[in-house]
Design an enzyme around this catalytic site. Sequence first.
Site, mmCIF file in Angstrom:
data_model
loop_
_atom_site.group_PDB
_atom_site.id
_atom_site.type_symbol
_atom_site.label_atom_id
_atom_site.label_comp_id
_atom_site.label_asym_id
_atom_site.label_seq_id
_atom_site.Cartn_x
_atom_site.Cartn_y
_atom_site.Cartn_z
ATOM 1 N N TRP A 196 19.538 -1.666 54.864
ATOM 2 C CA TRP A 196 18.435 -2.626 54.790
ATOM 3 C C TRP A 196 18.921 -4.044 55.085
ATOM 4 O O TRP A 196 18.132 -4.856 55.568
ATOM 5 C CB TRP A 196 17.605 -2.462 53.527
ATOM 6 C CG TRP A 196 18.068 -2.996 52.203
ATOM 7 C CD1 TRP A 196 19.327 -3.150 51.746
ATOM 8 C CD2 TRP A 196 17.187 -3.444 51.152
ATOM 9 N NE1 TRP A 196 19.307 -3.643 50.459
ATOM 10 C CE2 TRP A 196 18.002 -3.836 50.080
ATOM 11 C CE3 TRP A 196 15.806 -3.524 51.014
ATOM 12 C CZ2 TRP A 196 17.477 -4.317 48.874
ATOM 13 C CZ3 TRP A 196 15.274 -4.000 49.822
ATOM 14 C CH2 TRP A 196 16.105 -4.389 48.773
ATOM 15 N N ASP A 223 20.750 -2.960 42.547
ATOM 16 C CA ASP A 223 21.722 -2.142 41.823
ATOM 17 C C ASP A 223 21.582 -2.140 40.302
ATOM 18 O O ASP A 223 21.324 -1.129 39.685
ATOM 19 C CB ASP A 223 23.132 -2.613 42.168
ATOM 20 C CG ASP A 223 23.402 -2.646 43.673
ATOM 21 O OD1 ASP A 223 22.485 -2.341 44.440
ATOM 22 O OD2 ASP A 223 24.525 -2.966 44.052
ATOM 23 N N ARG A 236 28.902 -9.707 38.573
ATOM 24 C CA ARG A 236 28.716 -8.379 39.156
ATOM 25 C C ARG A 236 28.133 -7.408 38.114
ATOM 26 O O ARG A 236 28.122 -7.703 36.931
ATOM 27 C CB ARG A 236 30.077 -7.842 39.638
ATOM 28 C CG ARG A 236 30.695 -8.612 40.801
ATOM 29 C CD ARG A 236 30.020 -8.320 42.115
ATOM 30 N NE ARG A 236 29.908 -6.899 42.369
ATOM 31 C CZ ARG A 236 29.192 -6.393 43.388
ATOM 32 N NH1 ARG A 236 28.564 -7.181 44.224
ATOM 33 N NH2 ARG A 236 29.108 -5.091 43.555
ATOM 34 N N GLU A 259 24.956 -15.328 49.179
ATOM 35 C CA GLU A 259 24.415 -13.977 48.968
ATOM 36 C C GLU A 259 23.149 -14.053 48.122
ATOM 37 O O GLU A 259 22.149 -13.400 48.400
ATOM 38 C CB GLU A 259 25.479 -13.108 48.279
ATOM 39 C CG GLU A 259 25.058 -11.666 48.066
ATOM 40 C CD GLU A 259 26.157 -10.822 47.432
ATOM 41 O OE1 GLU A 259 27.243 -11.380 47.124
ATOM 42 O OE2 GLU A 259 25.937 -9.612 47.241
HETATM 43 C C1 2M8 Z 1 24.689 -4.656 47.042
HETATM 44 O O1 2M8 Z 1 24.938 -3.263 46.905
HETATM 45 C C2 2M8 Z 1 26.233 -2.706 47.142
HETATM 46 C C3 2M8 Z 1 26.107 -1.192 46.979
HETATM 47 O O2 2M8 Z 1 25.296 -0.661 47.979
HETATM 48 C C4 2M8 Z 1 27.312 -3.232 46.223
HETATM 49 O O3 2M8 Z 1 27.016 -3.935 45.243
HETATM 50 O O4 2M8 Z 1 28.476 -2.923 46.488
HETATM 51 C C5 2M8 Z 1 23.180 -4.891 46.850
HETATM 52 O O5 2M8 Z 1 22.892 -6.256 46.747
HETATM 53 C C6 2M8 Z 1 22.391 -4.272 48.000
HETATM 54 O O6 2M8 Z 1 21.020 -4.561 47.905
HETATM 55 C C7 2M8 Z 1 22.912 -4.746 49.347
HETATM 56 O O7 2M8 Z 1 22.276 -4.000 50.365
HETATM 57 C C8 2M8 Z 1 24.440 -4.602 49.462
HETATM 58 C C9 2M8 Z 1 24.998 -5.294 50.702
HETATM 59 O O8 2M8 Z 1 24.517 -6.627 50.777
HETATM 60 O O9 2M8 Z 1 25.104 -5.160 48.313
#
Ligand code: 2M8
Length: 428
Positions: A36, A171, A203, A398
């Site tokens: 996404w 998440d 986190r 971010e």
């Molecule tokens: C975050 O998710 C990933 C796992 O898929 C992570 O924390 O390692 C979330 O913010 C998710 O919505 C996003 O797609 C991804 C990459 O930006 O990071």
Amino acid sequence: MPDQRLAAGARRVLRANDTGRWTVPSPAQYPHQWNWDSAFVAVGLATFDWERAAAEIDAILEARWREGMLPHVRYDPRRTADYFPGPDRWPRAQAHVADSAVRTSGITNPPIVVTATLLVGRRQPNRERRLAFWRRTYPVLRRFVEYLSHRRRVPGSPLVAVVHPWESGWDNSPRWDHLRGAGLRPRRPFTRQDARGVPASDRPSDADYDGYLALVELLDEADYELGTYRARSPFCVHDVLADALWYRAARDLAEMAGELGEPPPVSRWRLDRFAAAFEERHWDPDLGLYVDWDCVAGRRIARPTAAGLAALAGGLIVPERAAATWERYAALSAGARAVCTVPPGDPAFDARRYWRGPVWAPVNWLVADGLASAGLRAEAASVRDGTLDLVREAGFAEYFDPLTGEPCGAGDFSWTAAVTLDLLARAD
Ligand code: 2M8
């Protein structure tokens, strides 16, 4: 900062994060392709480099599974040591990938890629090129929408079953705190790598990660078959945003089908049935907001978050509820920059911890889009302007602290840059 400089900065971020075949969310933090994220990136790229935008969509679709799923991560084989979990945590998943040379995760993301493909196509002025792009992407997108409809269906509901918090993209949102209560622990030991460049306190917690990895094991043991997984897992939800974006995807697919001379991909009857189920499951009359549904416990997850507001982008919310939802959430969020993912008064609110309060640009993009299509133009403009102000002040972070506006997480983040470009272009 003038708009032109802001746009130039956003384009620089997208160029810097471009690996040649796809754009990573952030080279250090997230070195692979996220489904996404790349969909939002394509929408941003289409404002200045149409061919590159189309290639971004193609790269998402190249990772498709034989049964139609578009995975949430497509791994870059050169970077597997730089992110956890890698493809070895999803061993059975690899046999499902249509192209045996491609490595992926075993879950998906809300289907915004369909909407992104429609929007990217609309930015191509040459009709033949536009139709050629849709002609090659349409069959894969259609199978993805059908995958969600058929392979992610729990008995008695046409809504989409989401099987992992990572699948929702939110998440560690309080929406999914019931997973913590289940106390799951993975069998294989693991070492987190996600807090190397950012404070661990921003986190998800270690307990959250235990749950995430345990669910990965359950999914893999079930060979990604919903019935087998459900029989053993405490986590299966109807995510209000994923459902709304499925409905939007089905309608956006119909628009592409019309242009291509194809029959409507999803019947009116199915759409109406889906919308009725959405209203019945997701509207919480006590909260006055749209929320998620826990398929295991058989009840709503009564947590106020911006997910129900972002769901306006699906175009299936009962019209009189759109303004009421906005007013209710704005009242709960007093004192915060728009749109905080959890309101400051909520016991779970944390201004900096990932999906537990901060502002996320792609969420705001969805909220602004939904408000505008519900006819709430001034409200949509205020979300748009508020988002651009945050980026002007804090850069392409971010995500953002909703109380101070400070940048959080990784810097020079792709979807923040991409959303900025599209929001600027929409004002032209
Ligand atoms: C975050 O998710 C990933 C796992 O898929 C992570 O924390 O390692 C979330 O913010 C998710 O919505 C996003 O797609 C991804 C990459 O930006 O990071």
